[in-house]
Design a protein around this motif. Structure first.
Motif, PDB file in Angstrom:
ATOM      1  N   LEU A 171       1.263  -8.235  -5.809  1.00 20.77           N
ATOM      2  CA  LEU A 171       2.405  -8.645  -4.618  1.00 20.77           C
ATOM      3  C   LEU A 171       1.967  -8.829  -3.491  1.00 20.77           C
ATOM      4  N   ILE A 172       0.428  -7.619  -3.643  1.00 19.01           N
ATOM      5  CA  ILE A 172      -0.590  -8.072  -2.225  1.00 19.01           C
ATOM      6  C   ILE A 172      -1.587  -9.667  -1.974  1.00 19.01           C
ATOM      7  N   ARG A 173      -0.852  -9.695  -1.210  1.00 13.73           N
ATOM      8  CA  ARG A 173      -1.677 -11.503  -1.012  1.00 13.73           C
ATOM      9  C   ARG A 173      -3.021 -11.319   0.000  1.00 13.73           C
ATOM     10  N   VAL A 174      -3.222 -10.599   0.486  1.00 16.86           N
ATOM     11  CA  VAL A 174      -4.380 -10.103   1.348  1.00 16.86           C
ATOM     12  C   VAL A 174      -5.335  -9.254   1.217  1.00 16.86           C
ATOM     13  N   PRO A 175      -6.737  -9.227   1.353  1.00 16.77           N
ATOM     14  CA  PRO A 175      -7.484  -8.899   0.417  1.00 16.77           C
ATOM     15  C   PRO A 175      -7.801  -7.858   1.536  1.00 16.77           C
ATOM     16  N   GLY A 176      -8.548  -6.411   1.093  1.00 16.04           N
ATOM     17  CA  GLY A 176      -9.114  -5.510   1.378  1.00 16.04           C
ATOM     18  C   GLY A 176      -7.504  -4.260   0.458  1.00 16.04           C
ATOM     19  N   PHE A 177      -6.626  -3.838   0.821  1.00 21.90           N
ATOM     20  CA  PHE A 177      -5.444  -2.993   0.040  1.00 21.90           C
ATOM     21  C   PHE A 177      -5.518  -3.483  -1.690  1.00 21.90           C
ATOM     22  N   THR A 178      -6.075  -2.208  -2.108  1.00 29.52           N
ATOM     23  CA  THR A 178      -6.104  -1.998  -3.650  1.00 29.52           C
ATOM     24  C   THR A 178      -5.174  -1.064  -4.067  1.00 29.52           C
ATOM     25  N   PHE A 179      -4.423  -1.366  -5.427  1.00 31.08           N
ATOM     26  CA  PHE A 179      -3.376  -0.612  -5.826  1.00 31.08           C
ATOM     27  C   PHE A 179      -3.753  -0.657  -7.247  1.00 31.08           C
ATOM     28  N   SER A 180      -3.965   0.284  -8.268  1.00 33.65           N
ATOM     29  CA  SER A 180      -4.301   0.633  -9.317  1.00 33.65           C
ATOM     30  C   SER A 180      -2.976   0.641 -10.008  1.00 33.65           C
ATOM     31  N   GLY A 181      -1.756   1.690  -9.227  1.00 32.94           N
ATOM     32  CA  GLY A 181      -1.563   2.661  -9.930  1.00 32.94           C
ATOM     33  C   GLY A 181       0.084   2.960  -9.016  1.00 32.94           C
ATOM     34  N   ARG A 182       1.019   3.613  -8.944  1.00 33.75           N
ATOM     35  CA  ARG A 182       1.397   4.852  -8.315  1.00 33.75           C
ATOM     36  C   ARG A 182       1.252   5.887  -8.470  1.00 33.75           C
ATOM     37  N   THR A 183       0.931   6.327  -6.770  1.00 38.40           N
ATOM     38  CA  THR A 183       0.264   8.112  -7.213  1.00 38.40           C
ATOM     39  C   THR A 183       1.668   8.370  -6.550  1.00 38.40           C
ATOM     40  N   LYS A 184       1.812   9.813  -6.432  1.00 42.33           N
ATOM     41  CA  LYS A 184       2.764  10.314  -5.992  1.00 42.33           C
ATOM     42  C   LYS A 184       1.639  12.132  -5.618  1.00 42.33           C
ATOM     43  N   ARG A 185       2.481  12.943  -4.294  1.00 40.75           N
ATOM     44  CA  ARG A 185       2.067  14.224  -4.278  1.00 40.75           C
ATOM     45  C   ARG A 185       0.759  14.877  -4.739  1.00 40.75           C
ATOM     46  N   PRO A 186      -0.016  14.380  -4.347  1.00 40.99           N
ATOM     47  CA  PRO A 186      -0.136  12.891  -2.497  1.00 40.99           C
ATOM     48  C   PRO A 186      -0.654  12.038  -3.438  1.00 40.99           C
ATOM     49  N   PRO A 187      -0.076  10.547  -2.527  1.00 35.20           N
ATOM     50  CA  PRO A 187      -0.479   9.471  -2.831  1.00 35.20           C
ATOM     51  C   PRO A 187      -1.936   9.897  -2.122  1.00 35.20           C
ATOM     52  N   LEU A 188      -2.850   8.008  -3.171  1.00 40.92           N
ATOM     53  CA  LEU A 188      -3.855   8.697  -3.214  1.00 40.92           C
ATOM     54  C   LEU A 188      -4.076   7.055  -2.541  1.00 40.92           C
ATOM     55  N   ASP A 189      -3.990   6.284  -2.189  1.00 49.09           N
ATOM     56  CA  ASP A 189      -4.533   5.410  -1.738  1.00 49.09           C
ATOM     57  C   ASP A 189      -2.944   4.344  -0.423  1.00 49.09           C
ATOM     58  N   ASP A 246      10.087  -1.313  -0.850  1.00 50.40           N
ATOM     59  CA  ASP A 246       9.581  -2.625  -1.138  1.00 50.40           C
ATOM     60  C   ASP A 246       8.874  -3.294  -0.370  1.00 50.40           C
ATOM     61  N   ARG A 247       9.715  -4.111   0.458  1.00 49.29           N
ATOM     62  CA  ARG A 247       9.469  -5.331   1.200  1.00 49.29           C
ATOM     63  C   ARG A 247       9.324  -5.186   2.072  1.00 49.29           C
ATOM     64  N   LEU A 248       9.979  -4.154   3.078  1.00 47.93           N
ATOM     65  CA  LEU A 248       9.303  -3.748   4.217  1.00 47.93           C
ATOM     66  C   LEU A 248       7.831  -3.554   3.765  1.00 47.93           C
ATOM     67  N   VAL A 249       7.136  -2.388   2.760  1.00 46.55           N
ATOM     68  CA  VAL A 249       5.842  -1.914   3.088  1.00 46.55           C
ATOM     69  C   VAL A 249       5.150  -2.978   2.375  1.00 46.55           C
ATOM     70  N   LEU A 250       5.847  -4.376   1.501  1.00 48.61           N
ATOM     71  CA  LEU A 250       4.878  -5.609   1.407  1.00 48.61           C
ATOM     72  C   LEU A 250       4.600  -6.505   2.637  1.00 48.61           C
ATOM     73  N   GLY A 251       5.661  -6.607   3.470  1.00 49.43           N
ATOM     74  CA  GLY A 251       6.245  -7.404   4.351  1.00 49.43           C
ATOM     75  C   GLY A 251       4.880  -7.149   5.670  1.00 49.43           C
ATOM     76  N   LEU A 252       4.208  -5.777   5.886  1.00 48.43           N
ATOM     77  CA  LEU A 252       4.047  -4.902   6.904  1.00 48.43           C
ATOM     78  C   LEU A 252       2.434  -5.553   6.240  1.00 48.43           C
ATOM     79  N   ILE A 253       1.468  -5.444   5.038  1.00 54.09           N
ATOM     80  CA  ILE A 253       0.762  -5.505   4.765  1.00 54.09           C
ATOM     81  C   ILE A 253       0.531  -6.758   4.705  1.00 54.09           C
ATOM     82  N   ASN A 254       1.645  -7.846   4.248  1.00 52.27           N
ATOM     83  CA  ASN A 254       0.829  -9.067   3.799  1.00 52.27           C
ATOM     84  C   ASN A 254       1.354 -10.105   5.460  1.00 52.27           C
ATOM     85  N   ARG A 255       1.542  -9.512   5.791  1.00 52.87           N
ATOM     86  CA  ARG A 255       1.701 -10.059   7.293  1.00 52.87           C
ATOM     87  C   ARG A 255       0.376  -9.760   7.946  1.00 52.87           C
TER      88      ARG A 255
END
Length: 348
Positions: A171-189, A246-255
């Motif tokens: 769902l991430i359509r721009v280069p630079g951001f990586t996501f290999s899975g959901r991490t919490k407490r703390p988030p790792l990326d 999720d739509r807010l986060v993805l919108g900020l990243i993809n725009r």
């Protein structure tokens, strides 16, 4: 509602006349007017005793978040005298059949929202993996609708989340951001940091709505009781995660509103600390102050987006819809409605 955010850990607040002054390293860096203030959100900031007294006197809801954006607690004056409402909640939730009925509706709704979202994006992006995950998650939603065991309902929710975040990187359509899975407490990326902070803010929205209608935010069904956890708010936030979070986060990243350079990333070996400064030093990732403020501004604009309520036909906002749904949930608990009807997201 007038709400203010203090986002930088290590700051502290003092009262000065009819304002709160924000200090950092013995220097004033901002001020907040007390007149009209209804909610204050603090990320790793501290308060003087005089400030606490004034916030309580003025009945300002004060939300305390950790430097990672994790909910820690709130300072609020509980003025609700709706004993009948909380009694109805306790009675409903103490009935195992009712508890499962509510939990499976919430899980079914969450999974259908996720499946619909992935299906729509699969068509837009031409990514077959999204369509396949959507079909699998929809199958889990249908199973949840009939499941009678609470633990199995929770298991279906967990399996659905695993499938969803397994394709989230597509769902991430721009280069630079990586996501290999959901991490919490703390988030790792950076992506996980944005998701965690957004979910925390959404839980706070729902918690406020729950308290406004007079229910106990700490007793839920899908989320088990745990000391200090607002389980009902965590339950009811599930129908908002995909559409509002999720739509807010993805919108900020993809725009390209945010970029990887807007985050500080560290290689850390421990994720704890003795105080706020130490916690901050041990955060694997954090937003830089400028982008943190820009993010909060974007979040507030998002929550104030005009939308027509499909039930009443009147114009409101996303924040207003959350509060309307809390009132609908209350009517269900009070026996004034045969069921709780989740918000019908038709366009994702």
């Amino acid at each position: 509602m007038e709400r203010y955010y203090v986002l930088e850990p290590g700051t502290y607040l003092r009262k000065q006349g009819d304002h709160l002054v924000v200090w950092r390293q013995n220097e004033p860096v901002g001020q907040i007017p007390l007149e009209g203030l209804e909610q204050l959100v603090l990320v790793g900031a501290s308060l003087s005793g005089a400030v606490v007294h004034e916030l309580v006197r003025r009945r300002v809801e004060t939300v305390l978040l950790s430097p990672w954006g994790h909910f820690r607690g709130r300072i609020v004056v509980d003025e609700h005298k709706h004993v009948a409402r909380r009694k109805a909640q306790y009675l409903r939730f103490s009935d195992p059949k009712e508890a499962v009925r509510i939990a499976r509706l919430l899980v079914e709704t969450k999974l259908k929202n996720a499946a619909r979202f992935l299906s729509r994006r699969a068509g837009e992006y031409g990514v077959e993996k999204l369509r396949e995950a959507s079909a699998q998650i929809l199958g889990l939603a249908r199973m949840a609708a009939w499941e009678e065991d609470l633990e199995l309902v929770r298991g279906l929710e967990g399996r659905g989340a695993h499938l969803y975040f397994g394709v989230f990187s597509d769902l991430i359509r721009v280069p630079g951001f990586t996501f290999s899975g959901r991490t919490k407490r703390p988030p790792l990326d950076p992506v996980n940091a944005l998701l965690s902070f957004t979910y925390t803010l959404l839980i706070n929205e729902v918690l406020t709505a729950v308290k406004i209608v007079g229910l106990d935010p700490y007793l839920g069904t899908l989320h088990a009781e745990d000391y200090g956890r607002p389980s009902l708010a965590c339950d009811l936030v599930e129908e908002w995660r995909v559409h509002l979070g999720d739509r807010l986060v993805l919108g900020l990243i993809n725009r390209r509103v945010v970029s990887p350079d807007d985050f500080v990333q560290r290689a850390v070996t421990a994720a704890d600390g003795v105080d706020e400064e130490d916690l901050r030093a041990h955060r694997p990732v954090e937003m830089k102050p400028r982008i943190a403020r820009a993010y909060v501004d974007a979040y507030e604009r998002w929550m104030n987006t005009p939308i027509q309520c499909p039930f009443a036909g009147t114009m409101t906002t996303y924040r207003g819809i959350i509060r309307d749904q809390a009132r609908r949930f209350l009517r269900f608990l009070m026996g004034e409605a045969p069921a709780y009807e989740p918000f019908p997201w038709r366009r994702l």
